[in-house]
Design a protein around this motif. Sequence first.
Motif, PDB file in Angstrom:
ATOM      1  N   THR A   7       0.422  -1.749  -2.707  1.00 49.98           N
ATOM      2  CA  THR A   7       0.993  -3.097  -2.605  1.00 49.98           C
ATOM      3  C   THR A   7       1.324  -3.479  -1.167  1.00 49.98           C
ATOM      4  O   THR A   7       1.681  -4.618  -0.904  1.00 49.98           O
ATOM      5  CB  THR A   7       2.261  -3.209  -3.479  1.00 49.98           C
ATOM      6  OG1 THR A   7       3.084  -2.065  -3.225  1.00 49.98           O
ATOM      7  CG2 THR A   7       1.904  -3.256  -4.945  1.00 49.98           C
ATOM      8  N   GLY A   8       1.210  -2.552  -0.232  1.00 52.82           N
ATOM      9  CA  GLY A   8       1.382  -2.890   1.184  1.00 52.82           C
ATOM     10  C   GLY A   8       0.115  -3.534   1.731  1.00 52.82           C
ATOM     11  O   GLY A   8      -0.922  -3.573   1.052  1.00 52.82           O
ATOM     12  N   ASN A   9       0.184  -4.039   2.940  1.00 50.37           N
ATOM     13  CA  ASN A   9      -0.983  -4.727   3.522  1.00 50.37           C
ATOM     14  C   ASN A   9      -2.175  -3.797   3.677  1.00 50.37           C
ATOM     15  O   ASN A   9      -3.310  -4.166   3.374  1.00 50.37           O
ATOM     16  CB  ASN A   9      -0.598  -5.327   4.879  1.00 50.37           C
ATOM     17  CG  ASN A   9       0.186  -6.606   4.714  1.00 50.37           C
ATOM     18  OD1 ASN A   9      -0.244  -7.518   4.021  1.00 50.37           O
ATOM     19  ND2 ASN A   9       1.352  -6.679   5.328  1.00 50.37           N
ATOM     20  N   ALA A  10      -1.929  -2.581   4.164  1.00 49.56           N
ATOM     21  CA  ALA A  10      -3.042  -1.651   4.376  1.00 49.56           C
ATOM     22  C   ALA A  10      -3.575  -1.147   3.032  1.00 49.56           C
ATOM     23  O   ALA A  10      -4.790  -1.089   2.818  1.00 49.56           O
ATOM     24  CB  ALA A  10      -2.591  -0.492   5.254  1.00 49.56           C
ATOM     25  N   ARG A  31       4.928  -0.625  -6.028  1.00 47.77           N
ATOM     26  CA  ARG A  31       6.158  -1.061  -6.708  1.00 47.77           C
ATOM     27  C   ARG A  31       6.166  -2.543  -7.071  1.00 47.77           C
ATOM     28  O   ARG A  31       6.583  -2.912  -8.156  1.00 47.77           O
ATOM     29  CB  ARG A  31       7.373  -0.749  -5.832  1.00 47.77           C
ATOM     30  CG  ARG A  31       7.591   0.724  -5.608  1.00 47.77           C
ATOM     31  CD  ARG A  31       8.879   0.994  -4.878  1.00 47.77           C
ATOM     32  NE  ARG A  31       8.958   0.285  -3.598  1.00 47.77           N
ATOM     33  CZ  ARG A  31       9.875   0.518  -2.671  1.00 47.77           C
ATOM     34  NH1 ARG A  31      10.792   1.443  -2.880  1.00 47.77           N
ATOM     35  NH2 ARG A  31       9.888  -0.147  -1.541  1.00 47.77           N
ATOM     36  N   ASP A  32       5.745  -3.389  -6.172  1.00 47.65           N
ATOM     37  CA  ASP A  32       5.858  -4.830  -6.383  1.00 47.65           C
ATOM     38  C   ASP A  32       4.920  -5.279  -7.518  1.00 47.65           C
ATOM     39  O   ASP A  32       3.697  -5.160  -7.405  1.00 47.65           O
ATOM     40  CB  ASP A  32       5.510  -5.570  -5.087  1.00 47.65           C
ATOM     41  CG  ASP A  32       5.709  -7.065  -5.222  1.00 47.65           C
ATOM     42  OD1 ASP A  32       6.752  -7.549  -4.764  1.00 47.65           O
ATOM     43  OD2 ASP A  32       4.832  -7.739  -5.806  1.00 47.65           O
ATOM     44  N   VAL A 105      -2.067   8.831   5.368  1.00 53.26           N
ATOM     45  CA  VAL A 105      -2.372   7.697   6.255  1.00 53.26           C
ATOM     46  C   VAL A 105      -1.095   7.052   6.776  1.00 53.26           C
ATOM     47  O   VAL A 105      -0.972   6.749   7.952  1.00 53.26           O
ATOM     48  CB  VAL A 105      -3.234   6.635   5.538  1.00 53.26           C
ATOM     49  CG1 VAL A 105      -3.668   5.550   6.523  1.00 53.26           C
ATOM     50  CG2 VAL A 105      -4.448   7.252   4.880  1.00 53.26           C
ATOM     51  N   SER A 107       3.503   6.487   6.142  1.00 57.65           N
ATOM     52  CA  SER A 107       4.712   7.243   5.788  1.00 57.65           C
ATOM     53  C   SER A 107       5.904   6.311   5.574  1.00 57.65           C
ATOM     54  O   SER A 107       6.989   6.571   6.058  1.00 57.65           O
ATOM     55  CB  SER A 107       5.007   8.267   6.873  1.00 57.65           C
ATOM     56  OG  SER A 107       4.911   7.674   8.158  1.00 57.65           O
ATOM     57  N   SER A 130      -5.551  10.785   8.292  1.00 59.89           N
ATOM     58  CA  SER A 130      -6.459   9.829   8.913  1.00 59.89           C
ATOM     59  C   SER A 130      -5.682   8.970   9.891  1.00 59.89           C
ATOM     60  O   SER A 130      -4.657   8.382   9.528  1.00 59.89           O
ATOM     61  CB  SER A 130      -7.130   8.945   7.857  1.00 59.89           C
ATOM     62  OG  SER A 130      -7.924   7.950   8.492  1.00 59.89           O
ATOM     63  N   ARG A 181       0.259 -11.392   6.589  1.00 61.15           N
ATOM     64  CA  ARG A 181      -0.191 -10.587   7.727  1.00 61.15           C
ATOM     65  C   ARG A 181      -0.400 -11.527   8.916  1.00 61.15           C
ATOM     66  O   ARG A 181      -1.325 -12.341   8.904  1.00 61.15           O
ATOM     67  CB  ARG A 181      -1.518  -9.925   7.356  1.00 61.15           C
ATOM     68  CG  ARG A 181      -2.001  -8.893   8.342  1.00 61.15           C
ATOM     69  CD  ARG A 181      -1.297  -7.591   8.115  1.00 61.15           C
ATOM     70  NE  ARG A 181      -1.961  -6.474   8.744  1.00 61.15           N
ATOM     71  CZ  ARG A 181      -1.525  -5.231   8.648  1.00 61.15           C
ATOM     72  NH1 ARG A 181      -0.460  -4.957   7.941  1.00 61.15           N
ATOM     73  NH2 ARG A 181      -2.152  -4.247   9.253  1.00 61.15           N
TER      74      ARG A 181
HETATM   75  N1  LIG Z   1      -3.219   6.043   9.960  1.00 57.12           N
HETATM   76  C1  LIG Z   1      -3.710   4.807  10.039  1.00 57.12           C
HETATM   77  O1  LIG Z   1      -4.789   4.585  10.578  1.00 57.12           O
HETATM   78  C2  LIG Z   1      -2.934   3.666   9.450  1.00 57.12           C
HETATM   79  C3  LIG Z   1      -3.520   2.415   9.273  1.00 57.12           C
HETATM   80  C4  LIG Z   1      -2.780   1.403   8.672  1.00 57.12           C
HETATM   81  C5  LIG Z   1      -1.477   1.634   8.252  1.00 57.12           C
HETATM   82  N2  LIG Z   1      -0.915   2.855   8.459  1.00 57.12           N
HETATM   83  C6  LIG Z   1       0.431   3.157   7.965  1.00 57.12           C
HETATM   84  O2  LIG Z   1       0.422   2.946   6.557  1.00 57.12           O
HETATM   85  C7  LIG Z   1       1.711   2.546   6.115  1.00 57.12           C
HETATM   86  C8  LIG Z   1       1.597   1.250   5.326  1.00 57.12           C
HETATM   87  O3  LIG Z   1       1.176   0.214   6.187  1.00 57.12           O
HETATM   88  P1  LIG Z   1       1.155  -1.289   5.665  1.00 57.12           P
HETATM   89  O4  LIG Z   1       0.599  -2.119   6.751  1.00 57.12           O
HETATM   90  O5  LIG Z   1       0.500  -1.356   4.317  1.00 57.12           O
HETATM   91  O6  LIG Z   1       2.726  -1.560   5.521  1.00 57.12           O
HETATM   92  P2  LIG Z   1       3.433  -2.737   4.727  1.00 57.12           P
HETATM   93  O7  LIG Z   1       2.530  -3.905   4.560  1.00 57.12           O
HETATM   94  O8  LIG Z   1       4.749  -2.929   5.381  1.00 57.12           O
HETATM   95  O9  LIG Z   1       3.640  -2.165   3.270  1.00 57.12           O
HETATM   96  C9  LIG Z   1       4.464  -1.114   3.018  1.00 57.12           C
HETATM   97  C10 LIG Z   1       4.677  -1.063   1.508  1.00 57.12           C
HETATM   98  O10 LIG Z   1       5.201   0.209   1.229  1.00 57.12           O
HETATM   99  C11 LIG Z   1       5.863   0.123   0.004  1.00 57.12           C
HETATM  100  N3  LIG Z   1       6.982   1.057   0.003  1.00 57.12           N
HETATM  101  C12 LIG Z   1       7.942   1.190   0.932  1.00 57.12           C
HETATM  102  N4  LIG Z   1       8.764   2.201   0.604  1.00 57.12           N
HETATM  103  C13 LIG Z   1       8.302   2.706  -0.560  1.00 57.12           C
HETATM  104  C14 LIG Z   1       8.714   3.735  -1.429  1.00 57.12           C
HETATM  105  N5  LIG Z   1       9.802   4.474  -1.164  1.00 57.12           N
HETATM  106  N6  LIG Z   1       7.995   3.973  -2.549  1.00 57.12           N
HETATM  107  C15 LIG Z   1       6.913   3.250  -2.831  1.00 57.12           C
HETATM  108  N7  LIG Z   1       6.466   2.225  -2.066  1.00 57.12           N
HETATM  109  C16 LIG Z   1       7.166   1.975  -0.947  1.00 57.12           C
HETATM  110  C17 LIG Z   1       6.313  -1.309  -0.181  1.00 57.12           C
HETATM  111  O11 LIG Z   1       5.682  -1.728  -1.346  1.00 57.12           O
HETATM  112  P3  LIG Z   1       6.421  -2.635  -2.450  1.00 57.12           P
HETATM  113  O12 LIG Z   1       6.428  -4.012  -1.838  1.00 57.12           O
HETATM  114  O13 LIG Z   1       5.539  -2.519  -3.638  1.00 57.12           O
HETATM  115  O14 LIG Z   1       7.801  -2.085  -2.627  1.00 57.12           O
HETATM  116  C18 LIG Z   1       5.705  -2.041   1.003  1.00 57.12           C
HETATM  117  O15 LIG Z   1       5.075  -3.251   0.629  1.00 57.12           O
HETATM  118  C19 LIG Z   1       2.574   2.447   7.375  1.00 57.12           C
HETATM  119  O16 LIG Z   1       3.264   3.682   7.529  1.00 57.12           O
HETATM  120  C20 LIG Z   1       1.548   2.271   8.483  1.00 57.12           C
HETATM  121  O17 LIG Z   1       2.040   2.716   9.731  1.00 57.12           O
HETATM  122  C21 LIG Z   1      -1.628   3.871   9.022  1.00 57.12           C
END
Ligand SMILES: NC(=O)c1ccc[n+]([C@@H]2O[C@H](COP(=O)([O-])OP(=O)(O)OC[C@H]3O[C@@H](n4cnc5c(N)ncnc54)[C@H](OP(=O)(O)O)[C@@H]3O)[C@@H](O)[C@H]2O)c1
Length: 186
Positions: A7-10, A31-32, A105, A107, A130, A181
């Motif tokens: 449900t997150g952007n990535a 979750r959402d 990916v 955390s 990754s 985004r």
């Molecule tokens: N390694 C890489 O290349 C790479 C690339 C992209 C992103 N990332 C990492 O991936 C993660 C996600 O990025 P994003 O852009 O998708 O972030 P985001 O849009 O802020 O989304 C994060 C989502 O995580 C969920 N969440 C937060 N705490 C949670 C928990 N305790 N249990 C279950 N769900 C939880 C929330 O979902 P709900 O709204 O459903 O509560 C939130 O929407 C970040 O850590 C980012 O740094 C890494």
Amino acid sequence: VLVLGATGNAGRLAVPIARHLGAGQVVAAGRDATRLAALEGLGAGRTVSLADDPDAVDAALGAAADAAGVDVVVDYLWGSATRRAIPAVLTRRSDRRRPLTWIQVGSVAGLELAVASEWLRAARLELVGSGQGAVSTAEIVAELPALAAHITAERSAIDAVPVPLADVAAAWSAPRAAGARVVFTP
Ligand SMILES: NC(=O)c1ccc[n+]([C@@H]2O[C@H](COP(=O)([O-])OP(=O)(O)OC[C@H]3O[C@@H](n4cnc5c(N)ncnc54)[C@H](OP(=O)(O)O)[C@@H]3O)[C@@H](O)[C@H]2O)c1
């Protein structure tokens, strides 16, 4: 493929991209409720709510992963969420000798994870990561044109909000709708 944190952007992007790259089935977990339901239109064959009672979540996650024949997990959560998800998936796995590649990916649920030794003994679990370093910059750049073309075709996967770069200071801390985004444009 199981996308943990879909449900997150990535994670939301990972669902159609996994399908595009050949995943037979994608399980989306988050979750959402609204964003989770929308993932069915983006290629998720099954969705699992992580917002329910933890024991119910474990049962649903394990059952969905087993039914879909998951062999790759793309994990954006880690921490407390993954601490429950790994045993939930492993203990309900019909064939524990089948390789399961768990890709770290993101955390958002915690930077650290205590790995139970039995996880690695009782199943063919492989923990990998990754990100830049685990994947070379050249490899990432090589993937970008095809991914950009696919994401452009699947516009519904991103709630892009264009903001002129000149407004970056104000936009940085401005409130925005969940899931939006911000994309800075020249
Ligand atoms: N390694 C890489 O290349 C790479 C690339 C992209 C992103 N990332 C990492 O991936 C993660 C996600 O990025 P994003 O852009 O998708 O972030 P985001 O849009 O802020 O989304 C994060 C989502 O995580 C969920 N969440 C937060 N705490 C949670 C928990 N305790 N249990 C279950 N769900 C939880 C929330 O979902 P709900 O709204 O459903 O509560 C939130 O929407 C970040 O850590 C980012 O740094 C890494």
